[in-house]
Design an enzyme around this catalytic site. Structure first.
Site, short mmCIF file in Angstrom:
data_model
loop_
_atom_site.label_atom_id
_atom_site.label_comp_id
_atom_site.label_asym_id
_atom_site.label_seq_id
_atom_site.Cartn_x
_atom_site.Cartn_y
_atom_site.Cartn_z
N SER A 23 0.54 -2.08 -0.24
CA SER A 23 -0.35 -0.07 0.13
C SER A 23 1.08 1.30 -0.18
CB SER A 23 -0.93 -0.24 1.48
OG SER A 23 -1.33 0.95 1.48
N GLY A 24 0.56 2.27 -0.67
CA GLY A 24 1.34 3.59 -1.18
C GLY A 24 0.96 4.06 0.52
N LEU A 25 -0.06 4.18 0.87
CA LEU A 25 -0.53 4.65 2.25
C LEU A 25 0.37 4.76 3.57
CD1 LEU A 25 -1.96 6.53 3.60
CD2 LEU A 25 -3.85 5.38 4.24
N ASP A 35 0.77 10.86 2.16
CA ASP A 35 1.04 9.67 0.52
C ASP A 35 0.75 10.18 -0.64
OD1 ASP A 35 -0.07 7.63 -0.68
OD2 ASP A 35 -1.91 7.03 -0.11
N ASP A 62 0.88 -0.79 -5.01
CA ASP A 62 0.21 0.29 -5.28
C ASP A 62 1.19 1.51 -5.86
OD1 ASP A 62 -1.13 2.62 -5.16
OD2 ASP A 62 -1.65 2.36 -2.85
N ASP A 64 0.80 4.00 -7.43
CA ASP A 64 0.24 5.19 -7.21
C ASP A 64 -0.26 5.96 -9.11
OD1 ASP A 64 0.34 5.75 -4.35
OD2 ASP A 64 2.16 6.22 -4.40
N GLU A 91 -3.38 3.90 -10.82
CA GLU A 91 -4.78 4.60 -10.77
C GLU A 91 -4.84 5.98 -11.86
OE1 GLU A 91 -3.65 5.53 -6.75
OE2 GLU A 91 -3.87 7.92 -6.75
N LYS A 97 -0.43 12.35 -6.71
CA LYS A 97 -1.53 12.29 -6.15
C LYS A 97 -1.51 12.78 -4.61
CE LYS A 97 -2.20 8.78 -3.43
NZ LYS A 97 -2.45 7.45 -4.22
N ASN A 99 -3.93 10.78 -2.04
CA ASN A 99 -5.21 10.06 -1.22
C ASN A 99 -6.16 9.91 -1.61
OD1 ASN A 99 -6.59 8.50 1.29
ND2 ASN A 99 -5.20 7.25 1.00
N SER A 100 -7.16 9.14 -1.86
CA SER A 100 -7.89 8.93 -2.10
C SER A 100 -9.57 9.73 -1.01
CB SER A 100 -9.01 8.29 -2.77
OG SER A 100 -7.83 6.98 -4.02
N ARG A 136 -6.49 1.76 -11.87
CA ARG A 136 -7.34 2.20 -11.37
C ARG A 136 -8.64 2.98 -11.34
NH1 ARG A 136 -5.48 3.22 -4.67
NH2 ARG A 136 -6.87 5.02 -4.52
N HIS A 167 -12.83 2.16 -7.12
CA HIS A 167 -12.44 2.51 -6.24
C HIS A 167 -13.48 3.25 -5.51
CE1 HIS A 167 -10.89 2.97 -2.00
NE2 HIS A 167 -9.83 3.98 -2.69
C1 SPV Z 1 -2.97 2.50 -0.67
O1 SPV Z 1 -3.62 1.37 0.65
O2 SPV Z 1 -2.67 3.06 0.03
C2 SPV Z 1 -4.53 2.29 -1.70
C3 SPV Z 1 -6.21 2.57 -0.77
O3 SPV Z 1 -4.54 2.96 -2.29
S1 SPV Z 1 -6.16 3.82 -0.42
O4 SPV Z 1 -5.58 5.04 0.54
O5 SPV Z 1 -7.86 3.24 -0.03
O6 SPV Z 1 -6.26 5.24 -1.36
MG MG Z 2 -2.86 4.30 -2.63
#
Ligand code: SPV
Ligand code: MG
Length: 280
Positions: A23-25, A35, A62, A64, A91, A97, A99-100, A136, A167
């Site tokens: 996971s990027g986060l 992130d 992930d 990004d 994505e 980017k 975070n969503s 994504r 997502h």
């Molecule tokens: C991550 O885990 O970094 C993701 C999922 O991209 S989210 O945090 O839901 O965007």
């Molecule tokens: Mg991410």
């Protein structure tokens, strides 16, 4: 299941999961940064190398936005394959980017043709036929609606993506259900139910979803555990009531596979007695 370093990756494999979400986060948070591509892509690669060395199950990065344009993204694929990473998810947003779940509506989406070119470049670059590129779709996150999400998913499918990650930040699964019904099984779909976590796994099966990513729960578990123990030790200035609430030192050695080194030492190191005994 999410992992963010070699240790958490090994824990995920040990639990029985068949794949790891890098996971990027979680990776950025574990580095103490945001992130927002504050960690460089080569710093992320370094973390992945430890995760890959520590495990034998597939890792999906992930990735990004692919860290730039098609050229950066295809170089990423080359470097991931060199580290035995099984695949990457990109994505359709812009570098750098966000975070969503942070002000998703304000985030611009990538141009569809440009993103398709990125997918094609990545697929053309991979050497291992099993390497996976996941596209994504962020249209629902950005508030652009179901039709936009479907148009993008179809374009990415035709560009060669191996799966679509749709997502959503809604607290229920309604918009994912709408997407799945309209999508009608055209191509594998992945979901990330961080916000709609009350949905039972059975519902994902019923909708024909291929893969579910539990995206950040090792990171969040570790934050909670570290805050609790650090606070306790700070307040009590004692370990008396702490020892039974943390993993044992032996558990740490187990996760590091310390026993393998002991066996190797017996095999490869000359025993010290013999060394001195050989001397005249
Ligand atoms: C991550 O885990 O970094 C993701 C999922 O991209 S989210 O945090 O839901 O965007
Ligand atoms: Mg991410």
């Amino acid at each position: 299941m999410e992992a963010h370093n070699g240790l958490s990756a090994r824990i995920v494999e040990g639990a029985g999961f068949q794949g790891i979400w890098a996971s990027g986060l979680a990776i950025s948070a574990a580095m103490g940064v945001r992130d927002n591509n504050e960690a460089s892509w080569t710093q992320v690669l370094d973390v992945l190398e430890f995760m890959s060395d520590a495990t034998s199950i597939p890792i999906l990065l992930d990735g990004d936005t692919g860290y730039g344009n098609f050229n950066n993204a295809r170089r990423l694929v080359k470097k991931l394959e060199q580290r035995q990473i099984a695949g990457v998810c990109i994505e359709d947003k812009l570098f750098p980017k966000t975070n969503s779940f942070i002000n998703g509506e304000a985030q611009p989406l990538a141009d569809i043709d440009e993103f398709c070119g990125k997918i094609k470049a990545m697929k053309d670059t991979q050497q291992d036929e099993d390497f996976t590129v996941v596209a994504r779709v962020e249209a629902l996150i950005a508030g652009w609606g179901l039709d936009e999400a479907l148009e993008r998913a179809e374009a990415y499918r035709q560009a060669g993506a191996d799966a679509i990650l749709i997502h959503s930040k809604k607290v229920n699964i309604a918009e994912i259900e709408d997407f799945m019904k309209a999508w009608n099984g055209r191509h594998p779909v992945i979901v990330v139910p961080t916000k709609y976590y009350t949905t039972p796994a059975q519902r994902f099966h019923e909708l024909g979803i291929s893969t579910v990513i539990w995206a950040n729960h090792n990171l969040r578990a570790s934050i909670e555990a570290m805050q609790r123990i650090t606070q306790k030790i700070f307040c009590e200035k004692s370990l008396i009531d702490v020892e039974s609430r943390v993993a044992t030192i032996d558990e740490v050695f187990l996760l590091q596979q310390a026993d393998e080194l002991q066996t190797a030492e017996e095999k490869y190191l000359p025993c010290s007695g013999k060394l001195t005994g050989d001397r005249p």
